[in-house]
Enzyme design. Structure first.
Site, PDB file in Angstrom:
ATOM      1  N   ASP A   1       0.840  -1.197   0.000  1.00 26.45           N
ATOM      2  CA  ASP A   1       0.000   0.000   0.000  1.00 26.45           C
ATOM      3  C   ASP A   1       0.878   1.251   0.000  1.00 26.45           C
ATOM      4  O   ASP A   1       1.891   1.292   0.698  1.00 26.45           O
ATOM      5  CB  ASP A   1      -0.875   0.025   1.283  1.00 26.45           C
ATOM      6  CG  ASP A   1      -1.897  -1.120   1.269  1.00 26.45           C
ATOM      7  OD1 ASP A   1      -2.163  -1.619   0.162  1.00 26.45           O
ATOM      8  OD2 ASP A   1      -2.370  -1.514   2.335  1.00 26.45           O
TER       9      ASP A   1
ATOM     10  N   ASP B   1       0.052   7.946   8.067  1.00 21.10           N
ATOM     11  CA  ASP B   1       0.317   6.554   8.481  1.00 21.10           C
ATOM     12  C   ASP B   1       1.580   6.495   9.318  1.00 21.10           C
ATOM     13  O   ASP B   1       1.636   5.884  10.381  1.00 21.10           O
ATOM     14  CB  ASP B   1       0.583   5.690   7.237  1.00 21.10           C
ATOM     15  CG  ASP B   1      -0.675   5.187   6.567  1.00 21.10           C
ATOM     16  OD1 ASP B   1      -0.651   4.982   5.342  1.00 21.10           O
ATOM     17  OD2 ASP B   1      -1.674   4.997   7.292  1.00 21.10           O
TER      18      ASP B   1
ATOM     19  N   GLU C   1       1.307  -2.752  10.665  1.00 11.39           N
ATOM     20  CA  GLU C   1       1.189  -2.766   9.216  1.00 11.39           C
ATOM     21  C   GLU C   1       2.313  -1.964   8.598  1.00 11.39           C
ATOM     22  O   GLU C   1       2.773  -2.234   7.503  1.00 11.39           O
ATOM     23  CB  GLU C   1      -0.154  -2.194   8.750  1.00 11.39           C
ATOM     24  CG  GLU C   1      -0.269  -2.263   7.227  1.00 11.39           C
ATOM     25  CD  GLU C   1      -1.445  -1.487   6.664  1.00 11.39           C
ATOM     26  OE1 GLU C   1      -1.690  -0.357   7.106  1.00 11.39           O
ATOM     27  OE2 GLU C   1      -2.108  -2.052   5.778  1.00 11.39           O
ATOM     28  N   GLU C   2       2.787  -0.951   9.321  1.00 12.99           N
ATOM     29  CA  GLU C   2       3.810  -0.049   8.784  1.00 12.99           C
ATOM     30  C   GLU C   2       5.230  -0.557   8.983  1.00 12.99           C
ATOM     31  O   GLU C   2       6.187   0.124   8.609  1.00 12.99           O
ATOM     32  CB  GLU C   2       3.667   1.345   9.426  1.00 12.99           C
ATOM     33  CG  GLU C   2       2.328   2.017   9.188  1.00 12.99           C
ATOM     34  CD  GLU C   2       1.978   2.116   7.702  1.00 12.99           C
ATOM     35  OE1 GLU C   2       0.799   2.021   7.376  1.00 12.99           O
ATOM     36  OE2 GLU C   2       2.907   2.264   6.877  1.00 12.99           O
TER      37      GLU C   2
ATOM     38  N   ASP D   1      -2.741  -1.797  13.305  1.00 15.63           N
ATOM     39  CA  ASP D   1      -2.783  -1.043  12.061  1.00 15.63           C
ATOM     40  C   ASP D   1      -2.980   0.393  12.514  1.00 15.63           C
ATOM     41  O   ASP D   1      -4.088   0.783  12.874  1.00 15.63           O
ATOM     42  CB  ASP D   1      -3.934  -1.529  11.161  1.00 15.63           C
ATOM     43  CG  ASP D   1      -3.927  -0.816   9.822  1.00 15.63           C
ATOM     44  OD1 ASP D   1      -4.729  -1.188   8.943  1.00 15.63           O
ATOM     45  OD2 ASP D   1      -3.133   0.134   9.654  1.00 15.63           O
TER      46      ASP D   1
ATOM     47  N   LEU E   1      -3.168   3.330  11.226  1.00 14.20           N
ATOM     48  CA  LEU E   1      -4.135   4.186  10.570  1.00 14.20           C
ATOM     49  C   LEU E   1      -4.748   3.447   9.391  1.00 14.20           C
ATOM     50  O   LEU E   1      -4.279   3.515   8.256  1.00 14.20           O
ATOM     51  CB  LEU E   1      -3.485   5.495  10.111  1.00 14.20           C
ATOM     52  CG  LEU E   1      -4.451   6.682  10.066  1.00 14.20           C
ATOM     53  CD1 LEU E   1      -5.001   7.001  11.464  1.00 14.20           C
ATOM     54  CD2 LEU E   1      -3.773   7.921   9.522  1.00 14.20           C
ATOM     55  N   ASP E   2      -5.809   2.724   9.711  1.00 18.04           N
ATOM     56  CA  ASP E   2      -6.470   1.893   8.694  1.00 18.04           C
ATOM     57  C   ASP E   2      -7.400   2.754   7.838  1.00 18.04           C
ATOM     58  O   ASP E   2      -8.083   3.635   8.340  1.00 18.04           O
ATOM     59  CB  ASP E   2      -7.275   0.798   9.394  1.00 18.04           C
ATOM     60  CG  ASP E   2      -7.956  -0.101   8.384  1.00 18.04           C
ATOM     61  OD1 ASP E   2      -7.256  -0.875   7.717  1.00 18.04           O
ATOM     62  OD2 ASP E   2      -9.186   0.021   8.225  1.00 18.04           O
TER      63      ASP E   2
HETATM   64  P1  P6P Z   1     -10.726  -2.068  -1.141  1.00 22.78           P
HETATM   65  C1  P6P Z   1      -8.164   0.006   3.811  1.00 22.78           C
HETATM   66  O1  P6P Z   1      -7.092   0.071   2.881  1.00 22.78           O
HETATM   67  C2  P6P Z   1      -8.481  -1.469   4.040  1.00 22.78           C
HETATM   68  O2  P6P Z   1      -7.351  -2.115   4.572  1.00 22.78           O
HETATM   69  C3  P6P Z   1      -9.690  -1.623   4.944  1.00 22.78           C
HETATM   70  O3  P6P Z   1      -9.814  -0.625   5.896  1.00 22.78           O
HETATM   71  C4  P6P Z   1     -10.846  -1.593   3.965  1.00 22.78           C
HETATM   72  O4  P6P Z   1     -11.969  -2.328   4.427  1.00 22.78           O
HETATM   73  C5  P6P Z   1     -10.242  -2.250   2.708  1.00 22.78           C
HETATM   74  O5  P6P Z   1      -8.825  -2.080   2.796  1.00 22.78           O
HETATM   75  C6  P6P Z   1     -10.725  -1.585   1.450  1.00 22.78           C
HETATM   76  O6  P6P Z   1     -10.167  -2.322   0.356  1.00 22.78           O
HETATM   77  O7  P6P Z   1     -10.040  -3.135  -1.960  1.00 22.78           O
HETATM   78  O8  P6P Z   1     -12.223  -2.265  -1.100  1.00 22.78           O
HETATM   79  O9  P6P Z   1     -10.337  -0.659  -1.495  1.00 22.78           O
END
Ligand code: P6P
Length: 334
Positions: free
Chosen positions: A63, A69, A92-93, A115, A117-118
């Site tokens: 990502d 992040d 995650e980072e 994670d 900053l998800d």
């Molecule tokens: P997509 C954000 O990057 C994440 O990790 C989750 O928070 C979220 O549900 C998902 O990925 C979104 O992924 O493929 O639908 O853009």
């Protein structure tokens, strides 16, 4: 006027219920609460200072990394180092886990997976993002360095899990395995205050949450279930920020699905620091969390830090109905 119960007070009061409680987990949870306040401050003004946008790097899972992040990860590490209760962090980072420097006279008993900053791809468009965390007791010799075995534990071994949602208000939701409670940040006093006691999600709901854009890449059974949701006139709500999508389900009921796709044959979401903590919270609130092949998420073997998993979680009656569709239409399950 109802009595204000701060997060700190709630954690300390909750600890008193357990005779063997030493206060370590209490101090660790308070460190996380502090990190959340600091990250919240920056998330709320991200548009005003130069921490928006990409920092030009990619994280281990490919990502693109947002500057926020990095900031959130740094603050989580810094705050978790204060009490000396946490000996290591997997994030995650971070490609590998890190060991936190020992604090004199402290014997760190816990590790944290996070994670920081998800959903961060939403930052630049002012859509809510979240922090996800899980806490495990370390397994390795406390006199030695933290080991990978401390992190590669099943979700059932977590002693606590939670998330922070930086939305219209900032709310911290967590569980230590005895129910789920939510605390809303009161910026006038800088405290997370108990706002949602003993959260129990509805057994069913009118929402389903899935990236419809992948519909044609889902397996037949998932397409059939999604068609069923549409036939029932359920409302599709998908923000692309799991914490936000799950938070709605916690209060209004519904189902969240991230199955395998051709692009993500193992699923996209990471088991250790996304799926497992959210699954623990969902189960503690009365919901269910299973994989696309119907295994309980919390029972999955964790073989690597950034291992991916498919996941379907939410209201129990809706997950059970999805299971019936998988058993009926799947070529490999049932
Ligand atoms: P997509 C954000 O990057 C994440 O990790 C989750 O928070 C979220 O549900 C998902 O990925 C979104 O992924 O493929 O639908 O853009």
């Amino acid at each position: 006027m109802t009595k204000i119960v701060t997060l700190d007070e709630f954690i300390i009061t909750s600890q008193k219920k357990y005779n063997d409680a030493t206060g370590s987990l209490t101090r660790l949870l308070r460190d996380i609460g502090l990190a959340a306040k600091i990250v919240n401050r920056e998330v709320n003004k991200a548009g005003l200072v130069n921490i928006l946008g990409l920092d030009g790097s990619e994280n281990i899972t490919g990502d693109e990394v947002q500057k926020l992040d990095i900031y959130a990860n740094e603050k989580m590490i810094e705050c978790l180092g204060y009490s000396g209760e946490c000996c290591g962090i997997a994030s995650e980072e971070l490609e590998e886990f890190i060991e936190l420097p020992p604090v004199p006279s402290k014997k760190a008993e816990y590790v944290v997976v996070t994670d920081p900053l998800d959903g961060s791809s939403n930052i630049d468009v002012n859509v809510s993002v979240g922090t996800i965390f899980g806490i495990y007791k370390r397994l390795s010799d406390p006199s030695g360095p933290v080991q990978s075995e401390d992190f590669l534990q099943k979700g059932t071994e977590m002693v606590a899990a939670g998330y922070v949602l930086y939305g219209t208000s900032t709310i911290l939701v967590y569980t230590t395995g005895n129910g789920v409670n939510g605390f809303t940040l009161d910026p006038t006093i800088g405290e997370f205050c108990l706002s949602h006691k003993d959260i129990k999600m509805p057994n069913s709901g009118n929402y389903y949450s899935v990236n419809q854009g992948y519909y044609l890449k889902f397996d037949l059974e998932m397409r059939r279930y999604i068609d069923h949701c549409s036939d029932l006139n359920l409302r599709l709500r998908y923000i692309g920020s799991m914490v936000s999508d799950i938070h709605r389900i916690m209060f209004q009921g519904g189902i969240f699905l991230y199955p395998n796709t051709r692009k993500y044959p193992q699923g996209k979401l990471r088991l250790l620091y996304e799926c497992n903590p959210m699954a623990m919270i969902i189960e503690q609130a009365g919901g269910r969390a299973v994989t696309a092949t119907l295994e309980r998420v919390l029972d999955l073997e964790v073989k690597s830090l950034h291992q991916k998993a498919t996941i379907v979680m939410g209201s129990p009656d809706m997950v059970d109905e999805m299971i019936r569709f998988v058993e009926k239409y799947s070529a490999t399950v049932g």
